[in-house]
Scaffold this motif. Structure first.
Motif, mmCIF file in Angstrom:
data_model
loop_
_atom_site.group_PDB
_atom_site.id
_atom_site.type_symbol
_atom_site.label_atom_id
_atom_site.label_comp_id
_atom_site.label_asym_id
_atom_site.label_seq_id
_atom_site.Cartn_x
_atom_site.Cartn_y
_atom_site.Cartn_z
ATOM 1 N N ALA A 3 -5.151 -39.997 15.407
ATOM 2 C CA ALA A 3 -3.863 -39.386 15.791
ATOM 3 C C ALA A 3 -3.485 -39.856 17.193
ATOM 4 O O ALA A 3 -4.357 -40.034 18.054
ATOM 5 N N ARG A 4 -2.190 -40.038 17.407
ATOM 6 C CA ARG A 4 -1.707 -40.435 18.744
ATOM 7 C C ARG A 4 -1.180 -39.183 19.448
ATOM 8 O O ARG A 4 -0.167 -38.622 19.040
ATOM 9 N N ILE A 5 -1.923 -38.752 20.478
ATOM 10 C CA ILE A 5 -1.480 -37.593 21.263
ATOM 11 C C ILE A 5 -0.932 -38.118 22.590
ATOM 12 O O ILE A 5 -1.629 -38.835 23.319
ATOM 13 N N VAL A 6 0.321 -37.789 22.861
ATOM 14 C CA VAL A 6 0.945 -38.254 24.101
ATOM 15 C C VAL A 6 1.298 -37.030 24.951
ATOM 16 O O VAL A 6 1.868 -36.054 24.453
ATOM 17 N N VAL A 7 0.924 -37.090 26.212
ATOM 18 C CA VAL A 7 1.196 -35.994 27.149
ATOM 19 C C VAL A 7 2.193 -36.506 28.183
ATOM 20 O O VAL A 7 1.920 -37.499 28.863
ATOM 21 N N VAL A 8 3.336 -35.843 28.306
ATOM 22 C CA VAL A 8 4.308 -36.245 29.339
ATOM 23 C C VAL A 8 4.062 -35.382 30.569
ATOM 24 O O VAL A 8 4.248 -34.156 30.532
ATOM 25 N N GLY A 9 3.641 -36.004 31.657
ATOM 26 C CA GLY A 9 3.350 -35.288 32.900
ATOM 27 C C GLY A 9 1.848 -35.237 33.147
ATOM 28 O O GLY A 9 1.097 -34.748 32.303
ATOM 29 N N GLY A 10 1.456 -35.753 34.300
ATOM 30 C CA GLY A 10 0.037 -35.735 34.671
ATOM 31 C C GLY A 10 -0.187 -34.868 35.891
ATOM 32 O O GLY A 10 -0.942 -35.204 36.796
ATOM 33 N N GLY A 11 0.488 -33.702 35.914
ATOM 34 C CA GLY A 11 0.244 -32.721 36.979
ATOM 35 C C GLY A 11 -0.851 -31.771 36.528
ATOM 36 O O GLY A 11 -1.752 -32.141 35.763
ATOM 37 N N THR A 12 -0.760 -30.519 37.002
ATOM 38 C CA THR A 12 -1.805 -29.542 36.681
ATOM 39 C C THR A 12 -1.995 -29.412 35.172
ATOM 40 O O THR A 12 -3.113 -29.571 34.648
ATOM 41 N N ALA A 13 -0.896 -29.114 34.463
ATOM 42 C CA ALA A 13 -0.997 -28.762 33.046
ATOM 43 C C ALA A 13 -1.326 -29.974 32.181
ATOM 44 O O ALA A 13 -2.179 -29.902 31.290
ATOM 45 N N GLY A 14 -0.657 -31.116 32.465
ATOM 46 C CA GLY A 14 -0.889 -32.314 31.656
ATOM 47 C C GLY A 14 -2.304 -32.827 31.824
ATOM 48 O O GLY A 14 -2.941 -33.259 30.855
ATOM 49 N N THR A 15 -2.817 -32.774 33.050
ATOM 50 C CA THR A 15 -4.169 -33.274 33.307
ATOM 51 C C THR A 15 -5.207 -32.409 32.597
ATOM 52 O O THR A 15 -6.099 -32.919 31.909
ATOM 53 N N LEU A 16 -5.082 -31.087 32.744
ATOM 54 C CA LEU A 16 -6.101 -30.232 32.117
ATOM 55 C C LEU A 16 -5.996 -30.295 30.592
ATOM 56 O O LEU A 16 -7.008 -30.245 29.882
ATOM 57 N N ALA A 17 -4.764 -30.456 30.077
ATOM 58 C CA ALA A 17 -4.600 -30.548 28.622
ATOM 59 C C ALA A 17 -5.238 -31.835 28.102
ATOM 60 O O ALA A 17 -5.992 -31.821 27.112
#
Ligand code: FAD
Length: 415
Positions: A3-17
């Motif tokens: 599966a391709r999981i893409v996270v937009v944003g590498g701040g607090t929430a994106g990094t921990l996710a």
């Protein structure tokens, strides 16, 4: 199939996710890609301390890439749109990144341009903000040369990140001015669009008492229309004017611009409506949202993003296994409120329960809704927890994502 999981944003929430999901899925099961516009991860809670010389700006920033677990792909690009129908994220370099699951973690955008007087040449000569790194450093210089007059702290309107931060600024300003022997020469005023110092009644009473003790005048129901720099006045929509010598403003907050530019994704302000329990967006079942980007009835805080992490992870796993989302976020938020003189309060609450007295996380622990030195130590320790526990997406020992009940004195909520 991977599966391709893409996270937009590498701040607090994106990094921990991303770090949680990387641990959860072997690489043959899922690829995890984080897209962020830049490689500078800012520890935002530290911004509060910069104006008072209690934190150094350069110490608050680290490379985003180094906060991501190995195996997470980091793309330094700005997202301009999401095509929900084709399942692609479109970036400013013309590239399109396809996804099976999309996690929106793009936080908030400060929008000073929405308030006349907060942009343009020289706006920061008499009016400042500590909500970004450059602003907090400039404010440090302005505060150091401030010798007296009216210091006005103003929240333009809600929602804002960390709604207690402007109050903490007032408390720290009071302490700072007393230490410099200037307090008697300064009128300290707090302007808020709310009908009290804070949104929750019990906490409000405690905070208003503290503000009164420290001689901070609170002006409520004050939604700022304009900062008139020539006359040094903050003007509300209902025509009230408050004079200042030094203004400290929290600009309007919006969601990221790509959200409003993407059909069906967000609301007019760029926030993403989502199921408050499952964190699944209203737009599509394969689009999830975490952190400040979400339009949820929880405060915009790093602690909230942390508690959301476990729910997001479980519900993405279930989505990929074609099961209904099993995990429910209860709105858990935990905030230290620095009150000066090496003390802080702690509030811990959720969608259903407002902050109450007692102890956290159990019957023995940090005092709730009461100033203490222990809470101040907790506030300062949060920075290390942030880099070493929150961002890696780990659990705090003995603390689950649900709000702990034991230690809470519901019986002490004043009528
Ligand atoms: C002064 C201040 C004090 C605070 N104090 C506390 C505190 O004591 N305790 C607490 O719990 N919380 C505190 N907070 C709040 C906390 O910092 C935020 O809630 C938290 O950082 C939100 O995380 P996020 O990932 O949602 O947003 P962010 O950490 O802001 O991350 C969003 C990311 O998305 C990226 N992005 C945005 N748009 C795009 C795009 N178009 N393309 C690519 N990338 C994009 C940004 O570059 C950014 O890296 C404070 C905040 C401030 C401002």
């Amino acid at each position: 199939m991977s599966a391709r999981i893409v996270v937009v944003g590498g701040g607090t929430a994106g990094t921990l996710a991303a770090n949680r999901l990387r641990r959860r899925f072997p690489s043959e099961r899922a690829s995890i890609t984080v897209i962020d516009a830049n490689d500078r991860h800012l520890y935002k809670p530290g911004l509060l301390f910069v104006p008072f010389g209690l934190a150094r700006p350069s110490r608050l920033v680290r490379s985003r890439g180094t906060q991501l677990a190995s195996g997470v792909v980091f793309l330094e690009r700005s997202v301009v749109q999401v095509d929900l129908d084709s399942g692609h994220v479109l970036c400013d370099d013309g590239s399109a990144v396809g996804y099976d699951v999309l996690v929106l973690a793009s936080g908030v955008r400060l929008a000073p341009e929405e308030t006349p007087g907060l942009t343009g040449d020289g706006w920061s000569r008499s009016a400042h903000s500590f909500y970004d790194l450059e602003g907090s450093a400039r404010l440090a210089a302005a505060l150091a040369s401030f010798e007296g007059g009216r210091l006005v702290v103003a929240t333009m309107d809600m929602p804002i990140a960390c709604p207690v931060a402007p109050l903490e600024f007032c408390f720290l300003a009071d302490w700072h001015l007393r230490t410099r022997g200037l307090r008697a020469k300064v009128e300290l005023v707090y302007l808020t669009p709310l009908d009290g110092a804070f949104t929750k009644a019990t906490c409000n009473r405690e905070l208003e008492g503290l503000l009164a003790d420290k001689g901070v005048e609170v002006v409520t129901d004050f939604t700022t229309a304009e900062v008139d720099r020539a006359r040094r006045r903050i003007v509300s929509y209902d025509g009230r004017e408050v004079a200042y010598d030094l203004a400290v403003v929290v600009p309007l907050h919006e969601g990221a611009a790509y959200v409003s530019a993407s059909d069906g994704l967000g609301d007019a302000l760029g926030f993403v409506p989502a199921d408050p329990a499952t964190l699944q967006s209203r737009a599509r079942p394969n689009v999830f949202v975490i952190g400040d980007a979400a339009d949820l009835p929880a405060p915009k805080a790093a602690s909230v993003a942390h508690f959301e992490g476990a729910v997001l992870e479980a519900n993405i796993v279930a989505f990929l296994e074609e099961r209904p989302p099993p995990a429910r976020f209860d709105g858990h938020a935990s905030c230290f409120i620095e009150s000066g003189f090496h003390k802080a309060l702690l509030i811990d609450y959720n969608y259903d329960l407002e902050p109450v007295p007692g102890h956290f996380p159990a019957r023995v622990g940090l005092p709730l809704l009461r100033q203490s030195h222990l809470n101040h130590l907790g506030k300062r320790a949060f920075e290390q927890l942030y880099w070493h526990v929150l961002l890696p997406g780990r659990e705090l020992p003995g603390l689950r994502s649900d709000m702990p009940e034991s230690g809470k004195r519901r019986d002490l909520i004043a009528a």
